[in-house]
Enzyme design. Structure first.
Site, PDB file in Angstrom:
ATOM      1  N   GLY A  48      11.949 118.703  33.149  1.00  0.00           N
ATOM      2  CA  GLY A  48      12.847 118.117  32.164  1.00  0.00           C
ATOM      3  C   GLY A  48      13.251 119.136  31.149  1.00  0.00           C
ATOM      4  N   GLN A 100      12.049 119.810  28.423  1.00  0.00           N
ATOM      5  CA  GLN A 100      10.941 120.517  27.781  1.00  0.00           C
ATOM      6  C   GLN A 100      10.379 121.633  28.643  1.00  0.00           C
ATOM      7  OE1 GLN A 100       9.154 119.379  24.772  1.00  0.00           O
ATOM      8  NE2 GLN A 100      10.956 118.146  24.356  1.00  0.00           N
ATOM      9  N   GLY A 101      10.542 121.511  29.907  1.00  0.00           N
ATOM     10  CA  GLY A 101       9.969 122.513  30.793  1.00  0.00           C
ATOM     11  C   GLY A 101       9.501 121.859  32.074  1.00  0.00           C
ATOM     12  N   VAL A 141       6.224 120.552  34.523  1.00  0.00           N
ATOM     13  CA  VAL A 141       4.812 120.189  34.541  1.00  0.00           C
ATOM     14  C   VAL A 141       4.279 120.344  35.954  1.00  0.00           C
ATOM     15  CG1 VAL A 141       3.142 118.373  34.093  1.00  0.00           C
ATOM     16  CG2 VAL A 141       5.150 118.596  32.642  1.00  0.00           C
ATOM     17  N   ASP A 200      10.142 110.584  20.339  1.00  0.00           N
ATOM     18  CA  ASP A 200      10.703 110.469  21.696  1.00  0.00           C
ATOM     19  C   ASP A 200       9.977 109.401  22.490  1.00  0.00           C
ATOM     20  OD1 ASP A 200      12.519 110.952  23.650  1.00  0.00           O
ATOM     21  OD2 ASP A 200      11.718 112.911  24.240  1.00  0.00           O
TER      22      ASP A 200
END
Ligand SMILES: *[C@@H]1O[C@H](CO)[C@@H](O)[C@H](O)[C@H]1NC(C)=O
Ligand SMILES: *[C@@H]1O[C@H](CO)[C@@H](O)[C@H](O)[C@H]1NC(C)=O
Ligand SMILES: *[C@@H]1O[C@H](CO)[C@@H](O)[C@H](O)[C@H]1NC(C)=O
Ligand SMILES: *[C@@H]1O[C@H](CO)[C@@H](O)[C@H](O)[C@H]1NC(C)=O
Ligand SMILES: *[C@@H]1O[C@H](CO)[C@@H](O)[C@H](O)[C@H]1NC(C)=O
Ligand SMILES: *[C@@H]1O[C@H](CO)[C@@H](O)[C@H](O)[C@H]1NC(C)=O
Ligand SMILES: *[C@@H]1O[C@H](CO)[C@@H](O)[C@H](O)[C@H]1NC(C)=O
Ligand SMILES: *[C@@H]1O[C@H](CO)[C@@H](O)[C@H](O)[C@H]1NC(C)=O
Ligand SMILES: *[C@@H]1O[C@H](CO)[C@@H](O)[C@H](O)[C@H]1NC(C)=O
Ligand SMILES: *[C@@H]1O[C@H](CO)[C@@H](O)[C@H](O)[C@H]1NC(C)=O
Ligand SMILES: *[C@@H]1O[C@H](CO)[C@@H](O)[C@H](O)[C@H]1NC(C)=O
Ligand SMILES: *[C@@H]1O[C@H](CO)[C@@H](O)[C@H](O)[C@H]1NC(C)=O
Length: 756
Positions: free
Chosen positions: A432, A434-435, A437, A549
């Site tokens: 996503g 954010q990065g 996972v 969020d």
């Protein structure tokens, strides 16, 4: 003698060449020869004067005293009506007749004969016909072939005859044999037309071209005053075969670009222009190349006319044979081959460069790597973290911490690489904004989730540090645990507890999963647990934390369907001395508090709004934002509020939920959601109030007052403990749109990210 002829032949050749196409198109005759008689064209080898015909038999005469002029065989009364280069000519032929008067006495008898010199009657294109109702007709020939044939035609009354039929009733016919170059026709009567005189006083006999004579009952009376009928004759050159004739090229009639064929109706041969040529094969240069490109347009795109033929081609970028009746020209789908070659070349050279480069770099790197790690550690806030750790450790001593939670660990770069199989694609849990996972397996077989931010994004690194700092301050059973981090890499890596059961989003919106896994009871509990976390963040933590969020994508579920709130990357520590905080607007559209979006004033009530959307999502099973829906239904929150106003709650609630939940409960949750979605933050309830209300609604369901003993642990808050919680897979879910709103410049930036 041959010396004598050469200049003449040469002259003929030149003249023919000079006169060129115009002469060819207009006439097929030799230069200086008449090429027409009236409107009948006279091609060579025929000619009207000496030197214009190939041999005596082709000598014809045009009698201009007729209008239009008539063409005859010289010294003959046989009229020619057409001359064809293909080897035929048409003449008009006479009719034999035998007529009687009322007294049954013959009044007229014509038995004509015709001799066509060396031109035989075309046996394929003519027939012998007799017309009459008391008639027999005979045709005899002597030249070339002796033959006699004939037919018999009778009838009693005119009513018996059939128009168009020539089968013995009023009309009969016979075929003409091959190689017939002359004929005598004789028609006769058996009974002087005694019984048929009224309607048929005469008998008629003639040779006629096929398909030009159609018997009609009218013909029985007087043959409609016709005196001649057309007949087709064949013609050929000489009396030799092709093989013999072509021995002497001087006398050989077939000229350039022509072919010779043996005559099939007698001796001699004929000439024919070769394929791709047209014109008069008996003339020098008579056969001219056909410009197929202009005449038949056989090619789809590019046409080259060649001598005797043509070729089709396709321009560059097209493929196919270029022929209209072939594969035509079609665009080559894509320049795959050259591209592949270029790509191959480039990648090979890059590989070589990389290989050489990396070999050199390796040694260099080994020395640098330690320095780099140090630098990254610093850059990633390692120093700050160390200080905080120290501070926490100091305060840890004084805090009444109980239970040994697995302590925060600093991982090495190497160990995480191993744990994720060098960040292998198959290990990706989610991706996503954010990065990424990854799923990691530590040496002690613990499964963890490892979050790696996007390389080169400074704001991401800030968020990571933010998350570490925040998670280090909370210890909650419904918050994903942060187990440790690695700061030696360019981007910091965070290591979380692994939550096995996916996101709430998946459970609500992925239909393939068994719907029972997310029963109403579970939904209500998850809502309650999430409310607990947010309430705790807002009120119990000090300073307060705003998640910023809240969405179904950020709520992970473990094997018991227990909620684990994750992704604190955007969260803010909320200074106590300020009631409002102007900051960069962050969040996910669909969940984003409109008030916050407009004012960019962040309060706890922004989380309340997002939670309200989450409640609606749980009630309706619909996504917070979906562009697949009609315009007024796209934003779930807006749609829900308007539906509530119109009292249509039960229409939009998930069917499964309607079946499972009590009406009272539904109404309760819906009203709560509606209050959460108030446009003004002040009018929304606090997370604490929400938690209490949800708890009450849950009890209603259970009909019992047994509470979850988890709740006692919930508010465990250990300031000095760095552990716990993980901000999960940034959004393995739907299309979410994050908006960033810079309050200083009033400039809205949006980044779109498509999951899956
Ligand atoms: C020749 O001329 C006649 C009368 O002028 C006409 O009937 C006939 O069709 C013409 N034939 C050709 C081949 O043009
Ligand atoms: C042309 O025809 C007319 C009438 O049949 C005849 O008198 C004359 O001799 C003919 N001319 C030639 C050159 O045959
Ligand atoms: C038929 O006609 C011929 C010639 O005119 C005549 O000699 C003969 O007698 C006629 N026959 C009959 C049966 O009338
Ligand atoms: C044949 O056709 C003509 C007209 O073409 C007509 O007058 C006549 O009656 C027809 N005869 C028969 C037997 O049909
Ligand atoms: C001959 O006559 C028949 C009947 O009258 C008609 O159907 C046919 O088309 C005619 N054929 C020709 C070649 O005129
Ligand atoms: C055809 O008629 C001509 C003239 O009457 C005659 O000389 C010739 O012998 C006849 N031919 C036959 C085969 O009857
Ligand atoms: C045939 O000729 C006769 C006499 O000349 C005439 O009366 C008749 O109308 C003509 N018939 C046709 C079909 O031309
Ligand atoms: C072929 O024709 C030539 C003259 O053109 C002649 O001398 C010769 O006898 C003919 N041969 C035959 C077999 O008819
Ligand atoms: C070829 O034909 C020409 C013209 O007809 C003639 O003069 C010559 O003698 C022939 N040559 C041979 C070898 O038959
Ligand atoms: C002449 O050639 C054309 C094609 O080139 C062919 O269609 C035709 O049948 C040929 N004619 C003869 C008489 O061979
Ligand atoms: C077609 O003819 C042209 C002109 O001679 C030539 O350049 C071209 O290569 C030919 N193409 C093919 C496919 O034979
Ligand atoms: C010929 O070319 C046209 C376009 O120029 C194309 O639409 C058509 O399909 C082609 N025909 C064939 C048989 O390739």
């Amino acid at each position: 003698m041959s010396m004598y002829y050469l200049p003449l032949i040469f002259l003929q050749f030149v003249l023919a060449w000079l006169l060129g196409v115009a002469a060819l198109a207009a006439s097929q005759a030799l230069p200086g020869c008449e090429n027409r008689c009236g409107n009948i064209s006279i091609p060579y080898p025929f000619g009207t004067k000496e030197g214009c015909y190939i041999e005596e038999t082709f000598f014809v005469t045009c009698n201009v005293s007729f209008s239009p002029p008539k063409l005859y065989f010289t010294n003959s009364a046989i009229e020619i009506t057409d001359l064809f280069l293909s080897g035929q000519l048409r003449v008009s032929s006479w009719i034999a007749r035998d007529c009687y008067n009322k007294q049954h006495l013959r009044v007229r008898k014509n038995d004509p004969w015709m001799r066509f010199r060396k031109f035989p009657i075309s046996h394929t294109r003519n027939k012998f016909v007799a017309v009459g109702c008391d008639t027999y007709a005979v045709i005899t020939g002597s030249q070339g072939r002796d033959y006699t044939t004939g037919c018999l035609s009778l009838c009693d009354s005119i009513g018996n005859v059939i128009n168009g039929s020539c089968s013995g009733i009023g009309c009969c016919e016979a075929i003409i044999p091959k190689e017939v170059r002359s004929f005598n026709i004789s028609v006769n009567s058996y009974e002087n037309h005694t019984n048929v005189w009224d309607f048929n006083p005469c008998s008629y006999g003639f040779v006629v071209e096929d398909n030009t004579y159609n018997f009609s009952s009218l013909d029985l009376q007087n043959f409609q005053n016709r005196t001649s009928v057309p007949v087709v004759l064949d013609w050929s050159i000489g009396n030799e075969t092709c093989n013999t004739a072509e021995q002497n090229l001087t006398s050989f009639a077939c000229k350039e670009n022509s072919q010779c064929s043996n005559f099939d109706n007698g001796p001699g041969y004929r000439c024919n222009c070769s394929e791709g040529y047209e014109g008069n094969p008996y003339l020098s240069n008579g056969c001219q190349d056909i410009d197929e490109c202009k005449i038949s347009r056989p090619c789809n795109m590019t046409c080259h006319n060649l001598l005797g033929t043509y070729n089709c081609s396709c321009p560059e970028g097209y493929e196919g044979d270029g022929r209209k009746n072939g594969s035509g020209c079609s665009r080559i789908p894509s320049k795959k081959l050259p591209l592949v070659n270029i790509a191959l070349g480039i990648s090979i050279s890059i590989s070589v460069l990389l290989l050489g480069g990396s070999w050199l770099y390796w040694g260099f790197r080994q020395r640098k790597i330690i320095k780099l790690r140090e630098k990254f550690f610093e850059q990633n806030g390692g120093i700050m973290l160390q200080q905080q750790l120290l501070k926490r450790d100091g305060s840890l001593q004084s805090s009444k911490r109980h239970g040994s939670v697995k302590s925060f660990e600093i991982f090495t770069e190497e160990s995480l690489k191993k744990a994720t199989n060098n960040y292998h694609e198959s290990r990706i849990l989610g991706q996503g904004g954010q990065g990424t996972v990854y799923k990691g397996i530590l040496p002690d077989n613990t499964i963890v989730a490892i979050k790696k931010s996007k390389i080169g994004d400074k704001s991401q690194i800030e968020q990571f540090i933010n998350e570490v700092t925040i998670l280090s301050q909370i210890n909650h059973i419904n918050v994903v645990k942060l187990l440790g981090c690695c700061l030696e890499t360019q981007v910091p890596l965070l290591v979380y507890e692994f939550v096995t059961n996916g996101t709430l989003f998946d459970h609500i919106h992925t239909r393939s999963r068994s719907t029972s896994s997310i029963t109403w009871e579970n939904r209500l509990r998850i809502a309650n647990e999430t409310a607990g976390v947010l309430s705790y963040l807002h009120s119990a933590a000090d300073p307060p934390i705003i998640h910023r969020d809240v969405k179904s994508n950020n709520i992970l579920l473990d094997e018991n369907c227990t909620a684990k709130v994750s992704d604190f990357g955007a969260s803010r520590l909320f200074p106590t001395d300020q009631s409002q905080l102007a900051t960069l607007v962050q969040g996910t559209f669909g969940y984003l508090d409109p008030e916050y979006f407009h004012t960019s004033q962040l309060t706890e009530k922004s989380d309340v709004y997002s939670f309200g959307v989450l409640l609606v999502e749980l009630l309706t099973g619909k996504m917070a934002l979906s562009f697949d829906r009609p315009e007024n239904e796209r934003n779930l929150a807006v749609y829900f509020v308007s539906s509530m106003k119109e009292d249509r709650l039960f229409e939009i609630v998930d069917e499964q939920t309607v079946n499972e939940a009590k009406a009272e409960q539904l109404r309760g949750v819906a009203n709560l959601a509606k209050r959460c979605l108030e446009l003004k933050g002040d009018e929304r309830p606090t997370m604490k109030e929400i938690g209490i209300e949800l708890e009450g609604l849950r009890m209603m369901e259970k009909h019992s007052w047994v509470t979850d003993n988890k709740n006692s642990e919930e508010t465990q808050y250990l300031l000095g403990d760095i552990s716990d919680a993980y901000g999960g897979g940034g959004g393995g879910g739907s299309t979410s749109i994050s908006a960033a709103y810079d309050s200083m410049t009033n400039h809205v930036m949006s980044s779109f990210e498509g999951g899956r």
